[in-house]
Design an enzyme around this catalytic site. Structure first.
Site, PDB file in Angstrom:
ATOM      1  N   LYS A 127       0.854  -1.248   0.214  1.00 29.93           N
ATOM      2  CA  LYS A 127       0.014   0.000   0.032  1.00 29.93           C
ATOM      3  C   LYS A 127       1.059   1.168   0.111  1.00 29.93           C
ATOM      4  CE  LYS A 127      -1.904   2.842   2.024  1.00 29.93           C
ATOM      5  NZ  LYS A 127      -1.516   4.386   1.709  1.00 29.93           N
TER       6      LYS A 127
ATOM      7  N   GLU B 132       9.717   1.924  10.565  1.00 32.22           N
ATOM      8  CA  GLU B 132      10.590   3.040  10.058  1.00 32.22           C
ATOM      9  C   GLU B 132      10.016   4.316  10.281  1.00 32.22           C
ATOM     10  OE1 GLU B 132      13.682   2.562   9.884  1.00 32.22           O
ATOM     11  OE2 GLU B 132      14.209   0.427   9.172  1.00 32.22           O
TER      12      GLU B 132
ATOM     13  N   CYS C 244      13.369  11.611   6.372  1.00 34.26           N
ATOM     14  CA  CYS C 244      13.451  11.169   7.869  1.00 34.26           C
ATOM     15  C   CYS C 244      14.817  11.359   8.326  1.00 34.26           C
ATOM     16  CB  CYS C 244      12.996   9.597   8.142  1.00 34.26           C
ATOM     17  SG  CYS C 244      13.717   8.540   6.879  1.00 34.26           S
TER      18      CYS C 244
ATOM     19  N   GLU D  33       9.207  16.932  14.295  1.00 35.07           N
ATOM     20  CA  GLU D  33       9.654  16.815  12.752  1.00 35.07           C
ATOM     21  C   GLU D  33       8.976  17.717  11.942  1.00 35.07           C
ATOM     22  OE1 GLU D  33       8.844  12.956  10.891  1.00 35.07           O
ATOM     23  OE2 GLU D  33      10.629  12.779  10.116  1.00 35.07           O
TER      24      GLU D  33
HETATM   25  P1  NAD Z   1       2.223   8.810   7.481  1.00 31.87           P
HETATM   26  O1  NAD Z   1       2.590   8.123   8.641  1.00 31.87           O
HETATM   27  O2  NAD Z   1       1.323   9.796   7.327  1.00 31.87           O
HETATM   28  O3  NAD Z   1       1.731   7.768   6.351  1.00 31.87           O
HETATM   29  C1  NAD Z   1       2.600   6.583   5.841  1.00 31.87           C
HETATM   30  C2  NAD Z   1       2.039   5.519   5.406  1.00 31.87           C
HETATM   31  O4  NAD Z   1       1.019   4.907   6.159  1.00 31.87           O
HETATM   32  C3  NAD Z   1       0.921   5.989   4.079  1.00 31.87           C
HETATM   33  O5  NAD Z   1       0.925   5.101   2.935  1.00 31.87           O
HETATM   34  C4  NAD Z   1      -0.437   6.294   4.714  1.00 31.87           C
HETATM   35  O6  NAD Z   1      -1.604   6.329   3.807  1.00 31.87           O
HETATM   36  C5  NAD Z   1      -0.357   5.120   5.834  1.00 31.87           C
HETATM   37  N1  NAD Z   1      -1.351   5.317   6.706  1.00 31.87           N
HETATM   38  C6  NAD Z   1      -1.648   6.314   7.304  1.00 31.87           C
HETATM   39  N2  NAD Z   1      -2.646   5.920   8.497  1.00 31.87           N
HETATM   40  C7  NAD Z   1      -2.540   4.604   8.300  1.00 31.87           C
HETATM   41  C8  NAD Z   1      -3.353   3.745   9.184  1.00 31.87           C
HETATM   42  N3  NAD Z   1      -4.167   4.149  10.039  1.00 31.87           N
HETATM   43  N4  NAD Z   1      -3.165   2.350   8.980  1.00 31.87           N
HETATM   44  C9  NAD Z   1      -2.471   1.993   7.860  1.00 31.87           C
HETATM   45  N5  NAD Z   1      -1.771   2.937   7.317  1.00 31.87           N
HETATM   46  C10 NAD Z   1      -1.720   4.124   7.433  1.00 31.87           C
HETATM   47  O7  NAD Z   1       3.622   9.359   6.822  1.00 31.87           O
HETATM   48  P2  NAD Z   1       3.926  10.204   5.619  1.00 31.87           P
HETATM   49  O8  NAD Z   1       3.334  11.729   6.026  1.00 31.87           O
HETATM   50  O9  NAD Z   1       3.449   9.583   4.278  1.00 31.87           O
HETATM   51  O10 NAD Z   1       5.694  10.132   5.634  1.00 31.87           O
HETATM   52  C11 NAD Z   1       6.429  10.796   6.272  1.00 31.87           C
HETATM   53  C12 NAD Z   1       6.874  10.455   7.804  1.00 31.87           C
HETATM   54  O11 NAD Z   1       7.524   9.244   7.221  1.00 31.87           O
HETATM   55  C13 NAD Z   1       7.721  11.364   8.276  1.00 31.87           C
HETATM   56  O12 NAD Z   1       7.427  11.077   9.636  1.00 31.87           O
HETATM   57  C14 NAD Z   1       9.335  10.490   8.224  1.00 31.87           C
HETATM   58  O13 NAD Z   1      10.168  10.787   9.256  1.00 31.87           O
HETATM   59  C15 NAD Z   1       8.521   9.096   8.065  1.00 31.87           C
HETATM   60  N6  NAD Z   1       9.826   8.286   7.023  1.00 31.87           N
HETATM   61  C16 NAD Z   1      10.471   7.432   7.800  1.00 31.87           C
HETATM   62  C17 NAD Z   1      11.679   6.865   7.357  1.00 31.87           C
HETATM   63  C18 NAD Z   1      12.337   5.621   7.962  1.00 31.87           C
HETATM   64  O14 NAD Z   1      12.939   4.976   7.366  1.00 31.87           O
HETATM   65  N7  NAD Z   1      12.427   5.811   9.311  1.00 31.87           N
HETATM   66  C19 NAD Z   1      11.674   6.971   5.865  1.00 31.87           C
HETATM   67  C20 NAD Z   1      10.985   7.814   5.333  1.00 31.87           C
HETATM   68  C21 NAD Z   1       9.978   8.582   6.018  1.00 31.87           C
END
Ligand code: NAD
Length: 494
Positions: free
Chosen positions: A193, A268, A302, A397
């Site tokens: 997804k 992550e 991130c 962040e």
């Molecule tokens: P997000 O948590 O809003 O969404 C991430 C994914 O989760 C998306 O596909 C979203 O549709 C899905 N999602 C959202 N709610 C959900 C739920 N209730 N159940 C299942 N899936 C759900 O994050 P974002 O805004 O897309 O990305 C930015 C974040 O990702 C930042 O916090 C960044 O630091 C983090 N990030 C971490 C890494 C790492 O490797 N540690 C790498 C890249 C980004």
């Protein structure tokens, strides 16, 4: 200072996929519309143009995808496939990705605004990731345990089953590769997804699998939103493991949901990386690397080093060099080869980042955006000063090209400040002294520590993940094998 104007002479490619919408879900080797008929829009953040519409998968669609992945997991064509054949398929995937580098990079640049040279680089690393994992199927050894002469005891390493891979928008091809490649290498099946802000390349990836020998149902794609599609996936009882990249709040929620039936999880999550500049550092190199650390990808990373601590004796010199480096970044059209930074990924995200800058000003901090002024969803590199490590902008962040500059006077204070965060993903240290470098590396609470460099991640060899609220588990390294396999003890008495 100039305002961003998109140059009308720059060609903004329109891959065939974009013209073809509405895009469908890939389930059990076939393409289907969402059962509800719902779709969502893909919007180009550089222009605000609606590129296409994409199926918003329902709980029924998720159920069909998970069932297909389960059938494929149990099908001998996958479960009994010879390891070398599994390797060959991973190499085929790498080849097909490589052959479509420009097309996939274009989709990502149009979808989430990353400069084309950067999205191309991302596809290149994704290709290497698949090649790296192609080496594993033939090396997944078990163990023979010591035992008395009348028994033979051994340990088997076996796949988990159906892996739900949920990814964020800021690495639309790399994050899926980091999950899909090890999951397949270890014999699992996958339901992916992607993030709704960056699903186009994920759809194309699924299409391209038709050019490989991956058996039907082993990989499935369900596009959609988090609250509906993502939630249905993490709650599905047929999922054995969730591998998630995204924000800490959503990661926390997923961990809670997964605990109901003890699904395996790799999380992550977010970061708030410290950058420590010791007095003996090469200040020019430190300034250049630190600026890149929070401006690369418009700071939507991130691992961005967004809290910079500099020794007070070199603060003025470092500050001047840092501002000069920040000024050197060119903002512009993602398809202009001169652009080093594109727009932020969406209006919603842009407003959020600007909200943090307003909050910093309200609390008396100095907020300086340098170089090109912002317009549209573009934001120039921004430095927050006269602030503290407990300010909102130091704790949370921001995910934009924004860093806070603070100072320290001794080693212990620098480490304490660096670690004074709920996150622990990556940390950066600038020093020419070996002892300072290695002591800092040992003491910093971070899954990755960079010494005199930043933002370098491996294509598989080095483990990657977070301490504290930056996550659970590791991707890559030898550690990744535990994330995608169960071990089974077999005790034979004769
Ligand atoms: P997000 O948590 O809003 O969404 C991430 C994914 O989760 C998306 O596909 C979203 O549709 C899905 N999602 C959202 N709610 C959900 C739920 N209730 N159940 C299942 N899936 C759900 O994050 P974002 O805004 O897309 O990305 C930015 C974040 O990702 C930042 O916090 C960044 O630091 C983090 N990030 C971490 C890494 C790492 O490797 N540690 C790498 C890249 C980004």
């Amino acid at each position: 200072m100039s305002v961003i104007q998109l140059d009308p002479t720059i060609v903004r490619p329109v891959p065939e996929l974009i013209e073809r919408g509405p895009l469908k879900l890939f389930i059990d080797g076939g393409w289907v519309a969402a059962s509800t008929g719902e779709t969502f829009e893909s919007i180009d953040p550089a222009t605000g143009e609606v590129l296409t519409t994409i199926a918003n998968g329902s709980a029924d669609d998720v159920d069909r995808a998970v069932r297909a992945a389960r059938r494929a997991f149990e099908d001998p064509s996958w479960s009994e496939m010879a390891p070398y054949q599994r390797s060959r398929i991973l190499l085929q995937i790498a080849d097909v990705l490589e052959a479509h580098t420009d097309e996939l990079a274009t989709l990502n640049s149009r979808d989430m605004g990353g400069p084309f040279w950067l999205t191309r680089l991302e596809i290149g690393i994704a290709v290497e990731v698949f090649r790296h994992y192609a080496g594993w199927p033939t090396k997944l050894y078990g163990q023979v345990a010591p035992s008395d002469p009348s028994s033979f005891n051994y340990v088997l390493r076996q796949p988990l089953g159906v892996v739900a891979a949920i990814t964020a928008w800021n690495g639309p091809s790399l994050q899926p590769a980091w999950k899909i490649a090890p999951a397949l290498a270890t014999g699992n099946t996958v339901v992916h997804k992607p993030a709704d802000w960056s699903s186009l390349s994920a759809v194309r990836f699924a299409e391209l699998l038709a050019e490989t020998d991956l058996p039907r149902g082993v990989f499935n794609l369900v596009t959609g939103d988090g609250a509906g599609t993502g939630e249905a996936l993490v709650r599905h009882p047929g999922v054995n493991k969730i591998t998630f990249t995204g924000s800490t709040p959503v990661g926390r929620h997923i961990a809670e949901v997964a605990s109901a039936d003890f699904k395996h999880v790799t999380l992550e999550l977010g970061g708030k990386g410290p950058v420590i500049v010791f007095a003996d550092a090469d200040l020019s190199q430190a300034a250049r690397t630190a600026a890149l650390g929070f401006c690369l990808g418009s700071g939507q990373g991130c691992v961005a080093g967004s809290r910079i601590f500099v020794h007070s004796s070199v603060k003025d010199e470092f500050r001047a060099l840092l501002l000069e480096e920040m000024r050197s970044f060119t903002l512009g059209d993602p398809f202009d080869p001169a652009s080093q930074m594109g727009p932020l990924a969406s209006k919603q995200h842009y407003d959020r980042v600007k909200g943090y800058l307003d909050a910093a000003r309200q609390h008396g901090a100095t907020v300086e955006s340098v170089g090109t002024t912002d317009s549209g969803l573009y934001l120039a590199p921004t430095l927050i000063e006269n602030t503290t490590n407990d300010a909102l902008t130091s704790r949370e962040e921001i995910f934009g090209p924004v860093a806070s500059l603070m100072e320290f006077t001794d080693f212990d204070e620098a480490i304490r400040a660096g670690n004074d965060t709920v996150y622990g993903l990556a940390a950066t240290v600038f020093t020419r002294d070996l002892e300072t470098a290695h002591r800092a590396a040992r003491l910093l609470d971070a899954g990755t520590v960079w010494i005199n460099t930043a933002n370098e991640v491996s294509a598989g060899a080095m483990p990657f993940g977070g301490f504290k609220q930056s996550g659970i588990g590791r991707e890559h390294g030898t550690q990744v094998l535990d994330a995608y396999t169960e071990v089974k003890s077999v005790i034979v008495r004769y």
